[in-house]
Write a protein that holds these residues in place. Structure first.
Motif, PDB file in Angstrom:
ATOM      1  N   ILE A 234     -26.787  -0.225 -21.230  1.00  0.00           N
ATOM      2  CA  ILE A 234     -27.867  -1.173 -21.530  1.00  0.00           C
ATOM      3  C   ILE A 234     -28.935  -1.133 -20.442  1.00  0.00           C
ATOM      4  N   ASP A 235     -28.549  -0.826 -19.215  1.00  0.00           N
ATOM      5  CA  ASP A 235     -29.568  -0.857 -18.148  1.00  0.00           C
ATOM      6  C   ASP A 235     -30.498   0.352 -18.184  1.00  0.00           C
ATOM      7  N   SER A 236     -30.232   1.317 -19.082  1.00  0.00           N
ATOM      8  CA  SER A 236     -31.227   2.373 -19.258  1.00  0.00           C
ATOM      9  C   SER A 236     -32.310   1.912 -20.228  1.00  0.00           C
ATOM     10  N   LEU A 237     -32.104   0.773 -20.853  1.00  0.00           N
ATOM     11  CA  LEU A 237     -33.081   0.243 -21.803  1.00  0.00           C
ATOM     12  C   LEU A 237     -33.867  -0.924 -21.221  1.00  0.00           C
ATOM     13  N   VAL A 238     -33.270  -1.560 -20.225  1.00  0.00           N
ATOM     14  CA  VAL A 238     -33.844  -2.797 -19.717  1.00  0.00           C
ATOM     15  C   VAL A 238     -33.925  -2.730 -18.202  1.00  0.00           C
ATOM     16  N   ASP A 239     -35.041  -3.191 -17.688  1.00  0.00           N
ATOM     17  CA  ASP A 239     -35.213  -3.265 -16.245  1.00  0.00           C
ATOM     18  C   ASP A 239     -34.112  -4.166 -15.683  1.00  0.00           C
ATOM     19  N   SER A 240     -33.288  -3.581 -14.837  1.00  0.00           N
ATOM     20  CA  SER A 240     -32.054  -4.278 -14.476  1.00  0.00           C
ATOM     21  C   SER A 240     -32.298  -5.576 -13.705  1.00  0.00           C
ATOM     22  N   ALA A 241     -33.490  -5.691 -13.096  1.00  0.00           N
ATOM     23  CA  ALA A 241     -33.776  -6.910 -12.331  1.00  0.00           C
ATOM     24  C   ALA A 241     -33.712  -8.149 -13.218  1.00  0.00           C
ATOM     25  N   GLY A 242     -34.160  -7.978 -14.474  1.00  0.00           N
ATOM     26  CA  GLY A 242     -34.189  -9.136 -15.347  1.00  0.00           C
ATOM     27  C   GLY A 242     -32.926  -9.294 -16.168  1.00  0.00           C
ATOM     28  N   LEU A 243     -31.940  -8.467 -15.904  1.00  0.00           N
ATOM     29  CA  LEU A 243     -30.761  -8.436 -16.752  1.00  0.00           C
ATOM     30  C   LEU A 243     -29.761  -9.505 -16.355  1.00  0.00           C
TER      31      LEU A 243
ATOM     32  N   ASP B 187     -36.342 -13.402 -19.081  1.00  0.00           N
ATOM     33  CA  ASP B 187     -37.453 -12.470 -19.179  1.00  0.00           C
ATOM     34  C   ASP B 187     -37.167 -11.208 -18.401  1.00  0.00           C
ATOM     35  N   ALA B 188     -37.448 -10.095 -19.009  1.00  0.00           N
ATOM     36  CA  ALA B 188     -37.232  -8.817 -18.354  1.00  0.00           C
ATOM     37  C   ALA B 188     -38.180  -7.825 -19.012  1.00  0.00           C
TER      38      ALA B 188
ATOM     39  N   PHE C 295     -42.224  -2.764 -21.716  1.00  0.00           N
ATOM     40  CA  PHE C 295     -42.822  -3.886 -22.443  1.00  0.00           C
ATOM     41  C   PHE C 295     -41.998  -5.133 -22.156  1.00  0.00           C
ATOM     42  N   PRO C 296     -42.635  -6.315 -22.232  1.00  0.00           N
ATOM     43  CA  PRO C 296     -41.896  -7.542 -21.895  1.00  0.00           C
ATOM     44  C   PRO C 296     -40.888  -7.879 -22.982  1.00  0.00           C
ATOM     45  N   VAL C 297     -39.698  -8.249 -22.562  1.00  0.00           N
ATOM     46  CA  VAL C 297     -38.659  -8.608 -23.529  1.00  0.00           C
ATOM     47  C   VAL C 297     -37.958  -9.885 -23.082  1.00  0.00           C
ATOM     48  N   GLU C 298     -37.296 -10.491 -24.046  1.00  0.00           N
ATOM     49  CA  GLU C 298     -36.434 -11.610 -23.734  1.00  0.00           C
ATOM     50  C   GLU C 298     -35.037 -11.200 -24.178  1.00  0.00           C
ATOM     51  N   ILE C 299     -34.089 -11.335 -23.283  1.00  0.00           N
ATOM     52  CA  ILE C 299     -32.732 -10.891 -23.586  1.00  0.00           C
ATOM     53  C   ILE C 299     -31.817 -12.096 -23.726  1.00  0.00           C
ATOM     54  N   THR C 300     -31.047 -12.093 -24.788  1.00  0.00           N
ATOM     55  CA  THR C 300     -30.021 -13.117 -24.919  1.00  0.00           C
ATOM     56  C   THR C 300     -28.687 -12.392 -25.055  1.00  0.00           C
ATOM     57  N   LEU C 301     -27.753 -12.835 -24.264  1.00  0.00           N
ATOM     58  CA  LEU C 301     -26.463 -12.160 -24.227  1.00  0.00           C
ATOM     59  C   LEU C 301     -25.392 -13.122 -24.726  1.00  0.00           C
ATOM     60  N   THR C 302     -24.618 -12.644 -25.693  1.00  0.00           N
ATOM     61  CA  THR C 302     -23.522 -13.466 -26.183  1.00  0.00           C
ATOM     62  C   THR C 302     -22.252 -12.635 -26.095  1.00  0.00           C
TER      63      THR C 302
END
Lengths: 209, 589
Positions: free
Chosen positions: B280-289, B308-309, B319-326
């Motif tokens: 998943i961290d290859s898709l999302v900037d890990s700072a915001g993860l 926000d990440a 691009f700006p994303v919002e991540i929700t983890l369940t």
């Protein structure tokens, strides 16, 4: 009566023109009023006498352009600028072009009368200016090198942000220096500081050409 | 063809994991008479194959069809004829058991089993022929067993045409590899209509027929129905997930992607399959993860707030994303479900709103500048007229008319004040740089207080001070700070207009060595909106308010590196507070 003390008032606002004219004539000046700069230039085409009190914001030709035109035409009459808003770049420009004073509307009557008196009595002006500039010079001498750098920036009409960037310091540091300059120079605001600094006779070196 | 099957079967028998021969061998060990049973079964003619119809028919006719639900009765009925021939050899030699007829036992098993037992072989033209079909056929298939044995066509013609090819392919595959034949198919039951059947049969090499399959068929309609319902539910779920606008991914505990929906693939610019196995961290900037990396149970608590990440597309565009983890738990497997919302559009809208707001402020700035200029002209004229009048009067009036001159002076002073207000207001709206000088906060408060004092004492407001700050030197634009204080005080006074207790307390303190804090608290009716909302431009609870006062105050305080906030007071009113950095002497030279 001050028969030979001629004052030309240039303002597009009828009420201001009338009130200023009234004040000056009450105090014995020979007042001539004009609704525009071209009207004034046309009227004084043949003889240049007395001093000029002009508004800045006017249609056709504004006050700054009028001073520039007079300088160009070598009309050597002292000019006092009245403005509804004296921002720094405007003050700096007017003073550089040779305006002897700049007053913000609404102004104190005494301030205008003193300015007019001073402008008409050139010799006295020079004297008082040299006395005043001596005091200002002594205050200027207390500024640090950094403060002088910042003052130079302010005189060029630059913002704190630009000055700070040019000197490689933070805006906040520039602001602190600026506040210290004001305190040392005993200037109540920036316009006063600019006026003081420009009045120290260093006008030649800041000549636009 | 048959020979080929047999030959292959013969070779393969030993190697196959499922070895019917071996199974048979074990059966022989269990039942010492297995082989005899085999012979007996043949001799007993329980077959219904061609040429054996007579006895079988008799047996089954005698038995009739077992009465529904009467397994005991069926069991009591012996269909093996003649049973005395096989009774002796067809006995399991269990120690305690009384001698039992094997045929009778098997027949009972066949009757009691919920499905249909049977055996079949491939005839010369590849046609299936049934050698035996148990009597339950009539119930399960709706066709009498002997009818099927007589002609398999009566069974096969009721098969769903769409399943025929698959059945044939399976059968030939089973024959070729000697592997179990397991099929599910649709069948048109004469009474029940369409039902689902499952058949399982094991191939056995047979000297007479080549390959003989022994097997079992049962009605699986109920199971199939629930399977189909489940599949439908799954398909609906998949369609929902695929139809979603947001990316929906599942990952294992280490953040490796296990599934992704269509929107997710499109959002990140991949083929869906190419994303499986990526972390998943290859898709999302890990700072915001949100806490992902750890495989520990604490990672990614369920329903965590969106964070926000930045998402990273395959082409490295972010691009700006919002991540929700369940976190989902399936049995003992941890599964992370990740929802990723692309905020680009939302951010664009937000910035557009900001632009609109800024444009509105700019328009207001331009308007204010014009207004200030236009207002200052008549103010200047009025002030000058007043001064002229004073000068004229001074010349003609006696000295005992000083009071008239004083009145004119006061009038002129107020005009000058109006001019200053207009000028500072314009500077503010146009966001000119504050003209900062060294200022004493306490002196400034006293100055503002003086301006209010007279009118407020008259209106019954108690004004209190508490200067607790020992240091109060700030670098500030005095005019702007005056405006902030005046604005806060004016709001407080207006809020107290109709309250019984009217107290305004202004206090200062040094929360630390570098800061001065000013609190203005009132006993008014409160501000009526959320405390942090009241600083937004154009927010007002006043009938004639523009909603600019506090928004400007915030701009000013922030331009002075301070902070401003509001809180409800314990006694019902509101406390406005702001902090400013003290003049840092260290920077002076």
């Amino acid at each position: 009566m001050k028969e030979h003390k001629v004052v030309h008032v240039v303002d597009d606002d009828t009420a201001v023109r009338d009130a200023v004219g009234l004040l000056l004539s009450t105090e014995g000046f020979d007042v001539h009023t004009y609704p525009s700069a071209p009207a004034f230039l046309k009227a004084i085409a043949t003889h240049h006498q007395g001093c000029v009190v002009t508004d800045v914001r006017m249609p056709e030709m504004n006050g700054i352009a009028l001073i520039a035109k007079m300088r160009e035409e070598r009309i050597a009459m002292p000019v006092i600028v009245l403005t509804a808003h004296a921002d720094v770049p405007l003050a700096v420009e007017a003073m550089k072009l040779g305006a002897v004073d700049l007053l913000e509307k609404p102004f104190e009557d005494d301030a205008l009368l003193m300015a007019v008196d001073a402008a008409l009595e050139r010799r006295n002006v020079e004297e008082s200016r040299s006395r005043e500039s001596l005091a200002i010079r002594s205050r200027l001498a207390t500024l640090t090198r950094r403060e002088n750098e910042i003052l130079a920036g302010l005189l060029r009409g630059l913002s704190n942000k630009v000055i700070a960037h040019d000197l490689g310091i933070s805006i906040r540091t520039a602001e602190v220096h600026r506040a210290n300059i004001m305190a040392k120079m005993r200037a109540g605001n920036l316009a006063e500081l600019v006026k003081m600094a420009l009045a120290t006779g260093s006008r030649e070196e800041q000549s636009p050409e | 063809m048959m020979a080929t099957f047999c030959a292959r079967a013969g070779i393969k028998l030993q190697a196959l994991p499922y070895n019917p021969a071996r199974r048979l061998a074990s059966h022989e060990r269990d039942c010492a008479t297995g082989r005899e049973f085999d012979k007996a079964a043949q001799s007993a003619d329980i077959r219904c194959g061609p040429g054996a119809a007579g006895i079988a028919k008799k047996a089954i006719n005698n038995s009739g069809f077992p009465p529904k639900g009467a397994i005991a009765a069926e069991a009591a009925y012996d269909i093996t004829v003649p049973d005395n021939d096989v009774s002796k050899p067809g006995v399991c030699t269990a120690a305690t058991a009384a001698p039992v007829s094997m045929s009778a036992e098997l027949a009972n098993v066949a009757l009691a089993t919920p499905g249909v037992l049977g055996s079949f072989f491939l005839g010369p033209e590849g046609r299936v022929t049934y050698r035996y079909v148990s009597p339950r056929s009539e119930l399960v298939f709706g066709i009498e067993a002997q009818a099927i044995c007589a002609d398999a066509g009566v069974f096969f013609k009721r098969l769903h045409p769409g399943d025929l090819d698959a059945l044939n392919a399976r059968l030939f595959e089973s024959a070729r590899a000697m592997t179990p034949y397991i099929v599910e198919f649709r069948f048109n039951h004469p009474d029940k209509g369409l039902i689902w059947l499952e058949a399982q049969a094991a191939p056995l090499a047979d000297a007479a027929t080549g390959i003989l399959w022994y097997g079992y068929a049962s009605d699986i309609t109920a199971r199939k129905r629930s399977e189909l319902a489940l599949a439908e539910t799954a398909a609906q779920l998949q369609a929902t997930i695929d139809g979603a606008q947001d990316a929906i991914l599942t990952t294992d505990a280490m953040g490796r992607i296990k599934s992704v929906n269509r929107a997710g693939a499109a959002m990140f610019g991949y083929e869906a399959d190419a994303m499986i196995g990526l972390t998943i961290d290859s898709l999302v900037d890990s700072a915001g993860l949100p806490v992902f990396a750890g495989a520990t149970a604490t990672a990614g608590s369920s329903g965590e707030d969106g964070e926000d990440a930045r998402g990273i597309r395959r082409d490295k565009v972010s691009f700006p994303v919002e991540i929700t983890l369940t976190e989902a738990k399936l049995d003992h497997i941890r599964l992370n479900v990740v929802f990723i919302k692309n905020l680009s559009r939302q951010r664009m809208m937000e910035s557009r709103v900001e632009d609109l707001l800024r444009n509105r402020l700019d328009a207001m700035g331009a308007m204010t500048a014009t207004l200030a200029h236009e207002v200052n002209q008549p103010l200047a004229a009025t002030a000058t007229y007043l001064k002229v009048a004073r000068r004229m009067l001074e010349k003609v009036l006696q000295s005992n008319h000083q009071d008239v001159l004083d009145v004119l002076d006061k009038a002129a002073a107020q005009i000058m004040r109006a001019g200053r207000i207009v000028t500072s207001f314009r500077g503010l709206v146009q966001r000119e740089e504050p003209d900062k000088t060294l200022i004493s906060m306490h002196a400034l408060i006293a100055e503002v207080y003086d301006a209010f004092r007279r009118e407020e004492i008259a209106s019954g407001v108690y004004l209190g001070f508490a200067y607790r700050a020992s240091r109060d030197q700030v670098i500030a634009d005095g005019g702007q700070l005056r405006r902030v204080l005046a604005n806060i005080i004016r709001n407080a006074l207006e809020a107290m207009r109709n309250t019984e207790i009217r107290e305004l307390l202004i206090s200062t303190s040094n929360p630390d060595d570098e800061t001065i804090r000013v609190d203005v608290s009132d006993t008014g009716r409160g501000i009526g909106v959320l405390e942090d909302k009241c600083f937004e431009p154009f927010t007002t609870t006043k009938e004639k308010g523009m909603g600019m006062g506090l928004s400007m105050s915030r701009s000013i305080i922030e331009a002075h590196y301070g902070r401003i906030w509001a809180k409800p007071n314990a006694n019902g009113g509101t406390a406005f507070s702001f902090t400013l950095p003290l003049n840092d002497l260290g920077v002076e030279q």
